[in-house]
Enzyme design. Structure first.
Site, PDB file in Angstrom:
ATOM      1  N   CYS A 144       0.822  -1.207   0.000  1.00  0.00           N
ATOM      2  CA  CYS A 144       0.000   0.000   0.000  1.00  0.00           C
ATOM      3  C   CYS A 144       0.858   1.259   0.000  1.00  0.00           C
ATOM      4  O   CYS A 144       1.409   1.645   1.033  1.00  0.00           O
ATOM      5  CB  CYS A 144      -0.925  -0.006   1.224  1.00  0.00           C
ATOM      6  SG  CYS A 144      -1.926   1.478   1.390  1.00  0.00           S
ATOM      7  N   CYS A 153      -0.528   4.099   2.186  1.00  0.00           N
ATOM      8  CA  CYS A 153      -0.261   3.917   3.616  1.00  0.00           C
ATOM      9  C   CYS A 153       1.191   4.219   3.974  1.00  0.00           C
ATOM     10  O   CYS A 153       1.474   4.871   4.982  1.00  0.00           O
ATOM     11  CB  CYS A 153      -0.562   2.478   4.034  1.00  0.00           C
ATOM     12  SG  CYS A 153      -2.151   1.833   3.516  1.00  0.00           S
ATOM     13  N   ASP A 154       2.120   3.747   3.153  1.00  0.00           N
ATOM     14  CA  ASP A 154       3.522   3.695   3.578  1.00  0.00           C
ATOM     15  C   ASP A 154       4.500   4.560   2.797  1.00  0.00           C
ATOM     16  O   ASP A 154       5.666   4.672   3.187  1.00  0.00           O
ATOM     17  CB  ASP A 154       4.002   2.233   3.527  1.00  0.00           C
ATOM     18  CG  ASP A 154       3.226   1.336   4.473  1.00  0.00           C
ATOM     19  OD1 ASP A 154       2.800   1.853   5.529  1.00  0.00           O
ATOM     20  OD2 ASP A 154       3.034   0.148   4.172  1.00  0.00           O
TER      21      ASP A 154
END
Length: 304
Positions: A132, A135-136
């Site tokens: 992701c 997300c990261d």
């Protein structure tokens, strides 16, 4: 007597749409979600191909709008993980942790999850490997990362990574991308992205975190290590269908088979969205599946 007219398993775009239609039909309906309502789209940076949003919309915002609309109609969404199903009787049993519920009809909208390559995902998850970018990606500001894949998700997420990373290697096993042309054009025009054609990822290197990604050219068989601080993997999906346990017919990959009415081989049980055996997995197709399934379930219940 069944607890519900309809139980929907999963609350991504498909599950929420089915819930909206069922609630509007005044069915007694419950949506079960083991994680967070919205499904995979809540970690999608930007959605540009869903009608009605000409400027695009973030995946999170789109999911939130769907959820608000569903709940405004009185739809109940419960956090619970489905452990198994018993579909042998007219009243379908959905087994949860510590209890079970029954329904006259069931819509399986449990979606799918990213497929693993087996290159150390479990060991390095959260330590450099991710599925992701939304997300990261901020963890890799001014660093070098490897992105693996060639479809829409891989290319779109690789482009998003360039907002943070100084360099992105896009590793693809073929000599051309599968992504839509507009995404390809953006990737090729991005000077932070370096294409690594005809290549697969075979492993990662590093002790506390990733220091490099081992790759192999499938034509020349040459092997090398790309120095990188992270590895993002987008090489397909697997159905979230472990709870089904052969209760309905699936294809060779575990995706649920359904007809044009979204009905499985079990009367009153339907499959929609990414968990279904379908030629295209998009938000638009998931929504279409769900509308058909909810109306099909309504007609099924009326004829019991």
């Amino acid at each position: 007597m069944a607890d519900y007219d309809l139980v929907i398993i999963g609350s991504g775009p498909a599950g929420l749409t089915a819930g909206i239609y069922a609630a509007r039909a005044r069915m007694k309906v419950l949506v079960l979600e083991k994680a967070v309502p919205g499904g995979q789209i809540i970690v999608t940076d930007w959605v540009e191909n869903y009608p009605g949003f000409p400027e695009g919309i973030s995946g999170y915002d789109l999911a939130e709008k769907m959820k608000i609309q569903a709940e405004s109609l009185g739809l109940k969404i419960e956090t619970a993980e489905v452990r198994s199903l018993n579909l042998s009787e007219d009243s379908k049993e959905i087994i949860l942790k510590g209890r079970s519920i029954t329904a006259k009809s069931v819509i399986i909208a449990s979606g799918a999850s990213p497929k693993k390559l087996g290159i150390g995902e479990d060991k390095y998850m959260g330590k450099g490997i991710s599925f992701c970018a939304t997300c990261d990606a901020p963890f890799f500001r001014d660093k070098t990362v490897v992105a693996v894949g060639g479809g829409d998700t891989a290319v779109q997420e690789a482009i998003f990574l360039t907002k943070f990373a100084k360099k992105v290697y896009l590793v693809h096993r073929r000599d051309e991308l599968r992504a839509t042309k507009i995404l390809q054009e953006r990737a090729f025009a991005n000077d932070k992205i370096e294409m690594v054609w005809d290549t697969i990822a075979t492993g990662v290197e590093g002790f506390f975190g990733i220091e490099g990604v081992r790759v192999k050219n499938v034509k020349t068989h040459e092997e090398k290590t790309l120095k990188a601080d992270g590895c993002f993997i987008w090489v397909g999906i697997e159905p979230n269908a472990d709870f089904i346990n052969d209760q309905v017919k699936t294809d060779a990959f575990g995706f649920v088979m359904a007809d044009a009415h979204m009905q499985t081989n079990v009367p009153g049980v339907y499959a929609v969205g990414d968990v279904r055996d379908t030629p295209l997995r998009q938000i638009a197709t998931a929504v279409g599946d769900a509308a058909i399934a909810a109306v099909s379930a309504e007609h099924y219940i009326e004829n019991l």
